[in-house]
Design an enzyme around this catalytic site. Structure first.
Site, mmCIF file in Angstrom:
data_model
loop_
_atom_site.group_PDB
_atom_site.id
_atom_site.type_symbol
_atom_site.label_atom_id
_atom_site.label_comp_id
_atom_site.label_asym_id
_atom_site.label_seq_id
_atom_site.Cartn_x
_atom_site.Cartn_y
_atom_site.Cartn_z
ATOM 1 C CG ASN A 1 15.896 -25.411 -0.240
ATOM 2 O OD1 ASN A 1 14.917 -25.390 0.504
ATOM 3 N ND2 ASN A 1 16.974 -24.698 0.012
ATOM 4 C CG HIS B 1 10.299 -22.077 -0.530
ATOM 5 N ND1 HIS B 1 10.275 -20.793 -0.064
ATOM 6 C CD2 HIS B 1 11.435 -22.204 -1.233
ATOM 7 C CE1 HIS B 1 11.349 -20.155 -0.488
ATOM 8 N NE2 HIS B 1 12.070 -20.988 -1.204
ATOM 9 C CG HIS C 1 19.123 -22.306 5.328
ATOM 10 N ND1 HIS C 1 19.209 -21.098 4.672
ATOM 11 C CD2 HIS C 1 19.904 -22.172 6.433
ATOM 12 C CE1 HIS C 1 20.001 -20.274 5.340
ATOM 13 N NE2 HIS C 1 20.426 -20.904 6.430
ATOM 14 N NE ARG D 1 17.147 -17.669 7.440
ATOM 15 C CZ ARG D 1 17.662 -17.035 6.386
ATOM 16 N NH1 ARG D 1 17.559 -17.551 5.183
ATOM 17 N NH2 ARG D 1 18.278 -15.888 6.530
ATOM 18 N NE ARG E 1 13.803 -16.248 8.052
ATOM 19 C CZ ARG E 1 14.407 -15.317 7.312
ATOM 20 N NH1 ARG E 1 14.191 -15.247 6.015
ATOM 21 N NH2 ARG E 1 15.228 -14.463 7.864
ATOM 22 C CD GLU F 1 20.805 -24.194 1.460
ATOM 23 O OE1 GLU F 1 20.173 -23.263 1.991
ATOM 24 O OE2 GLU F 1 20.667 -24.505 0.285
ATOM 25 C CB THR G 1 20.774 -17.321 0.987
ATOM 26 O OG1 THR G 1 20.165 -18.309 1.798
ATOM 27 C CG2 THR G 1 22.241 -17.199 1.315
ATOM 28 C CD GLU H 1 24.291 -24.246 -3.554
ATOM 29 O OE1 GLU H 1 24.402 -24.953 -2.530
ATOM 30 O OE2 GLU H 1 23.228 -23.700 -3.898
ATOM 31 C CG HIS I 1 19.641 -18.138 -4.510
ATOM 32 N ND1 HIS I 1 18.716 -17.191 -4.877
ATOM 33 C CD2 HIS I 1 19.608 -18.170 -3.167
ATOM 34 C CE1 HIS I 1 18.169 -16.662 -3.803
ATOM 35 N NE2 HIS I 1 18.683 -17.257 -2.733
HETATM 36 N N1 PXP Z 1 21.218 -22.813 -2.601
HETATM 37 C C1 PXP Z 1 21.307 -22.058 -1.480
HETATM 38 C C2 PXP Z 1 22.614 -21.987 -0.781
HETATM 39 C C3 PXP Z 1 20.183 -21.369 -0.979
HETATM 40 O O1 PXP Z 1 20.314 -20.633 0.135
HETATM 41 C C4 PXP Z 1 18.954 -21.484 -1.645
HETATM 42 C C5 PXP Z 1 17.752 -20.776 -1.120
HETATM 43 O O2 PXP Z 1 17.364 -21.336 0.083
HETATM 44 C C6 PXP Z 1 18.897 -22.298 -2.789
HETATM 45 C C7 PXP Z 1 20.042 -22.923 -3.264
HETATM 46 C C8 PXP Z 1 17.618 -22.505 -3.528
HETATM 47 O O3 PXP Z 1 17.146 -21.318 -4.084
HETATM 48 P P1 PXP Z 1 15.726 -21.268 -4.740
HETATM 49 O O4 PXP Z 1 14.720 -21.475 -3.650
HETATM 50 O O5 PXP Z 1 15.667 -19.897 -5.345
HETATM 51 O O6 PXP Z 1 15.661 -22.369 -5.762
#
Ligand code: PXP
Length: 242
Positions: A7, A10, A43, A45, A49, A70, A101, A151, A193
């Site tokens: 993901n 960030h 994601h 949003r 953001r 996402e 999330t 998921e 997550h």
């Molecule tokens: N899966 C989903 C559905 C999420 O919303 C997120 C956070 O954006 C992640 C996985 C990844 O989480 P993390 O950044 O804590 O690894």
């Protein structure tokens, strides 16, 4: 063997902090794939953001492996996803005031928009996943709605991992049970997550685990070690070579 999807939200967060064009999450996605990630997750949003529409378009044009988008269940996002056609859409709950999330989607209590969106995306050949807590009612509701994947939210397991081994073990058992229940209903199981280099291995080893979506830990380590190294180390853990 589980697979890693990175993901890259960030990276966009760091870019947007300065309201300029770098670091570019599209560059990050390319580096993640070259380092062995099987796919990229982003994601989009409602408040944009981190990931922007421009990022989503370029990720669609450049990502070679799995592209997982996402999104919240809104008409705007459904229109964008229908045009972009990523390989997979993961429906997530979204609230403006949250930092990330929080909690899984209430699939069991969802209205007709979720069923309609799922059917529309499936008709376009897009796989549809529901980001849910590892609970029977949401697993059954996801299958009934026509989702192809779920998921499981691993946030609770991850929170407990460092300070409550007994609590983490209990939550892990819940994840294992949920995984086998979902697979028995024909759903492909992903998870994510809060996963990091310390806590990921047991989750990656759950029987039938398909794909792990990991963002913060990888981008955080990349600040010190570089994206290539950060992804290679995580791929090794997820795929059982670490
Ligand atoms: N899966 C989903 C559905 C999420 O919303 C997120 C956070 O954006 C992640 C996985 C990844 O989480 P993390 O950044 O804590 O690894």
């Amino acid at each position: 063997m589980a697979k890693l999807c990175v993901n890259i939200d960030h990276v966009a967060t760091v870019r947007n902090a300065r309201r300029i064009t770098e670091p570019d999450p599209v560059h990050a996605a390319a580096l993640c794939e070259l380092a062995g990630a099987c796919g990229i997750t982003f994601h989009l949003r409602e408040d944009r953001r981190h990931i922007t529409d421009r990022d989503a378009e370029l990720l669609k044009a450049t990502v070679k492996g799995l592209l997982n988008m996402e999104m919240a269940c809104t008409a705007e996002m459904l229109a964008i996803a229908s045009r972009l056609r990523p390989h997979q859409v993961t429906y997530v709950p979204e609230r403006r005031e949250e930092v990330t999330t929080e909690g899984g989607l209430d699939v069991a209590g969802a209205g007709p928009a979720l069923a309609g969106g799922t059917a529309a995306l499936r008709a376009l050949g897009v796989a549809v996943s529901m980001f849910i807590d590892p609970d029977s009612e949401h697993i059954r509701a996801s299958a009934a709605l026509g989702a192809t994947h779920v998921e499981f939210h691993t946030g609770r397991y991850c929170e407990l991992y460092d300070h409550s081994p007994a609590g983490a073990a209990e939550e892990f058992a819940r994840l294992e049970r949920a995984c086998s229940e979902a697979r028995a209903l024909g759903l492909v199981v992903n998870a994510g997550h809060g996963l990091n280099y310390r806590n990921v291995v047991p989750v990656a080893r759950i029987e039938g685990m398909n794909e792990l979506n990991i963002g913060h830990a990888i981008v955080g380590r990349a600040v010190f070690a570089g994206m290539d190294r950060a992804v290679r180390d995580m791929v090794a853990l997820v795929e059982g070579r670490g």
